[in-house]
Design a protein around this motif. Sequence first.
Motif, PDB file in Angstrom:
ATOM      1  N   TRP A 187       1.020  -1.131   0.086  1.00  0.00           N
ATOM      2  CA  TRP A 187       0.085   0.258   0.172  1.00  0.00           C
ATOM      3  C   TRP A 187       0.959   1.773  -0.234  1.00  0.00           C
ATOM      4  O   TRP A 187       0.640   1.742  -1.156  1.00  0.00           O
ATOM      5  N   TYR A 188       1.578   1.179   0.835  1.00  0.00           N
ATOM      6  CA  TYR A 188       2.824   2.230   0.913  1.00  0.00           C
ATOM      7  C   TYR A 188       3.159   3.002  -0.565  1.00  0.00           C
ATOM      8  O   TYR A 188       3.510   4.555  -0.963  1.00  0.00           O
ATOM      9  N   VAL A 189       3.732   1.746  -1.300  1.00  0.00           N
ATOM     10  CA  VAL A 189       4.719   1.451  -2.209  1.00  0.00           C
ATOM     11  C   VAL A 189       3.606   2.002  -3.692  1.00  0.00           C
ATOM     12  O   VAL A 189       4.351   3.036  -4.255  1.00  0.00           O
ATOM     13  N   GLN A 190       2.697   1.546  -3.733  1.00  0.00           N
ATOM     14  CA  GLN A 190       1.819   1.913  -4.091  1.00  0.00           C
ATOM     15  C   GLN A 190       0.867   3.399  -4.444  1.00  0.00           C
ATOM     16  O   GLN A 190       0.342   4.179  -5.325  1.00  0.00           O
ATOM     17  N   HIS A 191       0.877   3.479  -3.176  1.00  0.00           N
ATOM     18  CA  HIS A 191      -0.258   5.181  -3.075  1.00  0.00           C
ATOM     19  C   HIS A 191       0.775   5.859  -2.651  1.00  0.00           C
ATOM     20  O   HIS A 191       0.840   7.455  -2.398  1.00  0.00           O
ATOM     21  N   LEU A 192       2.203   5.764  -2.080  1.00  0.00           N
ATOM     22  CA  LEU A 192       2.753   7.103  -1.321  1.00  0.00           C
ATOM     23  C   LEU A 192       4.147   6.624  -1.607  1.00  0.00           C
ATOM     24  O   LEU A 192       4.547   8.427  -2.224  1.00  0.00           O
ATOM     25  N   GLY A 193       3.840   6.078  -3.556  1.00  0.00           N
ATOM     26  CA  GLY A 193       5.258   6.443  -4.100  1.00  0.00           C
ATOM     27  C   GLY A 193       6.676   5.761  -3.269  1.00  0.00           C
ATOM     28  O   GLY A 193       7.770   6.263  -3.894  1.00  0.00           O
ATOM     29  N   LEU A 194       6.365   5.531  -2.204  1.00  0.00           N
ATOM     30  CA  LEU A 194       7.747   4.934  -1.777  1.00  0.00           C
ATOM     31  C   LEU A 194       8.134   3.427  -2.756  1.00  0.00           C
ATOM     32  O   LEU A 194       7.405   2.666  -3.041  1.00  0.00           O
ATOM     33  N   THR A 195       9.361   3.501  -1.931  1.00  0.00           N
ATOM     34  CA  THR A 195      10.323   1.967  -3.471  1.00  0.00           C
ATOM     35  C   THR A 195      11.037   0.868  -2.186  1.00  0.00           C
ATOM     36  O   THR A 195      11.084   1.483  -0.801  1.00  0.00           O
ATOM     37  N   ILE A 196      10.857  -0.217  -2.155  1.00  0.00           N
ATOM     38  CA  ILE A 196      11.410  -1.022  -1.270  1.00  0.00           C
ATOM     39  C   ILE A 196      12.964  -1.742  -1.708  1.00  0.00           C
ATOM     40  O   ILE A 196      13.658  -1.351  -2.350  1.00  0.00           O
ATOM     41  N   ALA A 197      13.973  -0.566  -0.868  1.00  0.00           N
ATOM     42  CA  ALA A 197      15.048  -0.695  -0.642  1.00  0.00           C
ATOM     43  C   ALA A 197      15.950  -1.890  -0.186  1.00  0.00           C
ATOM     44  O   ALA A 197      16.608  -2.402  -1.098  1.00  0.00           O
ATOM     45  N   ARG A 198      14.865  -2.794   0.252  1.00  0.00           N
ATOM     46  CA  ARG A 198      15.780  -4.355   0.730  1.00  0.00           C
ATOM     47  C   ARG A 198      14.141  -4.766   1.394  1.00  0.00           C
ATOM     48  O   ARG A 198      13.669  -4.341   2.115  1.00  0.00           O
ATOM     49  N   ALA A 221       4.463  11.337   8.803  1.00  0.00           N
ATOM     50  CA  ALA A 221       4.294  12.448   7.846  1.00  0.00           C
ATOM     51  C   ALA A 221       5.444  12.405   6.668  1.00  0.00           C
ATOM     52  O   ALA A 221       6.345  12.181   6.155  1.00  0.00           O
ATOM     53  N   VAL A 222       4.458  12.715   5.296  1.00  0.00           N
ATOM     54  CA  VAL A 222       5.005  12.684   4.224  1.00  0.00           C
ATOM     55  C   VAL A 222       4.636  14.506   3.633  1.00  0.00           C
ATOM     56  O   VAL A 222       3.442  15.177   3.889  1.00  0.00           O
ATOM     57  N   VAL A 223       5.472  14.622   2.674  1.00  0.00           N
ATOM     58  CA  VAL A 223       5.438  15.937   2.062  1.00  0.00           C
ATOM     59  C   VAL A 223       4.447  15.945   0.779  1.00  0.00           C
ATOM     60  O   VAL A 223       4.168  14.875   0.036  1.00  0.00           O
ATOM     61  N   ALA A 224       3.811  16.475   0.813  1.00  0.00           N
ATOM     62  CA  ALA A 224       2.246  16.847  -0.519  1.00  0.00           C
ATOM     63  C   ALA A 224       2.346  18.501  -0.731  1.00  0.00           C
ATOM     64  O   ALA A 224       2.450  19.014  -0.430  1.00  0.00           O
ATOM     65  N   VAL A 225       2.316  18.470  -2.152  1.00  0.00           N
ATOM     66  CA  VAL A 225       2.282  20.018  -2.825  1.00  0.00           C
ATOM     67  C   VAL A 225       0.964  19.920  -2.204  1.00  0.00           C
ATOM     68  O   VAL A 225       0.548  21.556  -2.668  1.00  0.00           O
ATOM     69  N   ASP A 226       0.028  19.087  -2.569  1.00  0.00           N
ATOM     70  CA  ASP A 226      -1.723  19.714  -2.502  1.00  0.00           C
ATOM     71  C   ASP A 226      -2.426  18.690  -2.031  1.00  0.00           C
ATOM     72  O   ASP A 226      -2.249  17.802  -2.126  1.00  0.00           O
ATOM     73  N   ALA A 227      -2.378  18.592  -0.913  1.00  0.00           N
ATOM     74  CA  ALA A 227      -2.497  18.196   0.753  1.00  0.00           C
ATOM     75  C   ALA A 227      -3.560  17.343   0.165  1.00  0.00           C
ATOM     76  O   ALA A 227      -4.354  16.764   0.690  1.00  0.00           O
ATOM     77  N   ARG A 228      -5.016  18.597  -0.213  1.00  0.00           N
ATOM     78  CA  ARG A 228      -6.402  18.094  -0.387  1.00  0.00           C
ATOM     79  C   ARG A 228      -6.680  16.664  -1.624  1.00  0.00           C
ATOM     80  O   ARG A 228      -7.360  16.342  -1.304  1.00  0.00           O
ATOM     81  N   ALA A 229      -5.704  17.641  -2.073  1.00  0.00           N
ATOM     82  CA  ALA A 229      -5.623  16.469  -3.481  1.00  0.00           C
ATOM     83  C   ALA A 229      -5.181  14.899  -3.423  1.00  0.00           C
ATOM     84  O   ALA A 229      -6.173  14.082  -3.094  1.00  0.00           O
ATOM     85  N   GLU A 230      -4.351  15.157  -2.582  1.00  0.00           N
ATOM     86  CA  GLU A 230      -3.500  13.941  -1.676  1.00  0.00           C
ATOM     87  C   GLU A 230      -4.526  13.485  -0.849  1.00  0.00           C
ATOM     88  O   GLU A 230      -4.905  12.339  -0.889  1.00  0.00           O
ATOM     89  N   ARG A 231      -5.236  13.616  -0.314  1.00  0.00           N
ATOM     90  CA  ARG A 231      -6.046  13.723   0.757  1.00  0.00           C
ATOM     91  C   ARG A 231      -7.226  12.712   0.311  1.00  0.00           C
ATOM     92  O   ARG A 231      -7.672  11.719   0.400  1.00  0.00           O
ATOM     93  N   ALA A 232      -8.016  13.281  -0.797  1.00  0.00           N
ATOM     94  CA  ALA A 232      -9.062  12.473  -1.366  1.00  0.00           C
ATOM     95  C   ALA A 232      -8.380  11.286  -2.055  1.00  0.00           C
ATOM     96  O   ALA A 232      -9.304  10.567  -2.003  1.00  0.00           O
ATOM     97  N   ARG A 233      -6.896  11.230  -2.861  1.00  0.00           N
ATOM     98  CA  ARG A 233      -6.819  10.007  -3.507  1.00  0.00           C
ATOM     99  C   ARG A 233      -7.020   9.110  -2.805  1.00  0.00           C
ATOM    100  O   ARG A 233      -6.793   7.919  -2.553  1.00  0.00           O
ATOM    101  N   LEU A 234      -6.439   9.225  -1.180  1.00  0.00           N
ATOM    102  CA  LEU A 234      -6.462   7.865  -0.241  1.00  0.00           C
ATOM    103  C   LEU A 234      -6.664   7.992  -0.170  1.00  0.00           C
ATOM    104  O   LEU A 234      -7.382   6.634   0.810  1.00  0.00           O
ATOM    105  N   GLU A 235      -7.763   8.176  -0.006  1.00  0.00           N
ATOM    106  CA  GLU A 235      -9.161   8.266   0.685  1.00  0.00           C
ATOM    107  C   GLU A 235     -10.066   6.608   0.014  1.00  0.00           C
ATOM    108  O   GLU A 235     -10.638   6.066   0.272  1.00  0.00           O
ATOM    109  N   GLN A 236      -9.645   7.482  -2.121  1.00  0.00           N
ATOM    110  CA  GLN A 236      -9.617   6.726  -2.221  1.00  0.00           C
ATOM    111  C   GLN A 236      -9.390   5.151  -2.188  1.00  0.00           C
ATOM    112  O   GLN A 236     -10.145   4.423  -2.765  1.00  0.00           O
TER     113      GLN A 236
END
Length: 129
Positions: free
Chosen positions: A19-30, A74-89
């Motif tokens: 979920w964190y990779v798909q929705h927050l854009g994190l990558t698996i380092a190990r 905590a993560v950086v969001a350029v448009d927090a409201r848009a990210e909120r809507a996307r993450l709620e989905q």
Amino acid sequence: MKFEHFALNVPDARAHARWYVQHLGLTIARSRPDAPFMHFLADDTGRIIVELYSNPKAAYPDFAATHPLCFHVAVVAVDARAERARLEQAGATLFLEDPQPDGSLLIMMRDPWGVPLQLCQRTTPFPMP
């Protein structure tokens, strides 16, 4: 000393990491495919790492019952409201939207497992390495 990582013991590290990779854009380092299924997830700088693992030898914290002011990711969001809507989905839920006096916007959510997740749209971002 340099910060290496922080770790969370969660009931299903594999699903949580996906979920964190798909929705927050994190990558698996190990990662480790066998128990305790450790997944070290990196942000796009490669310097900030969160480890998710599932180890029943210790109690899984009740993240959903913990107030987000005690702990949150905590993560950086350029448009927090848009990210909120996307993450709620994607299954996250809103806890609090908190506009700041300086014009910054902090939105506190919970990921699908109840872990507090903060979206930070700061007027003056923290300097990044």
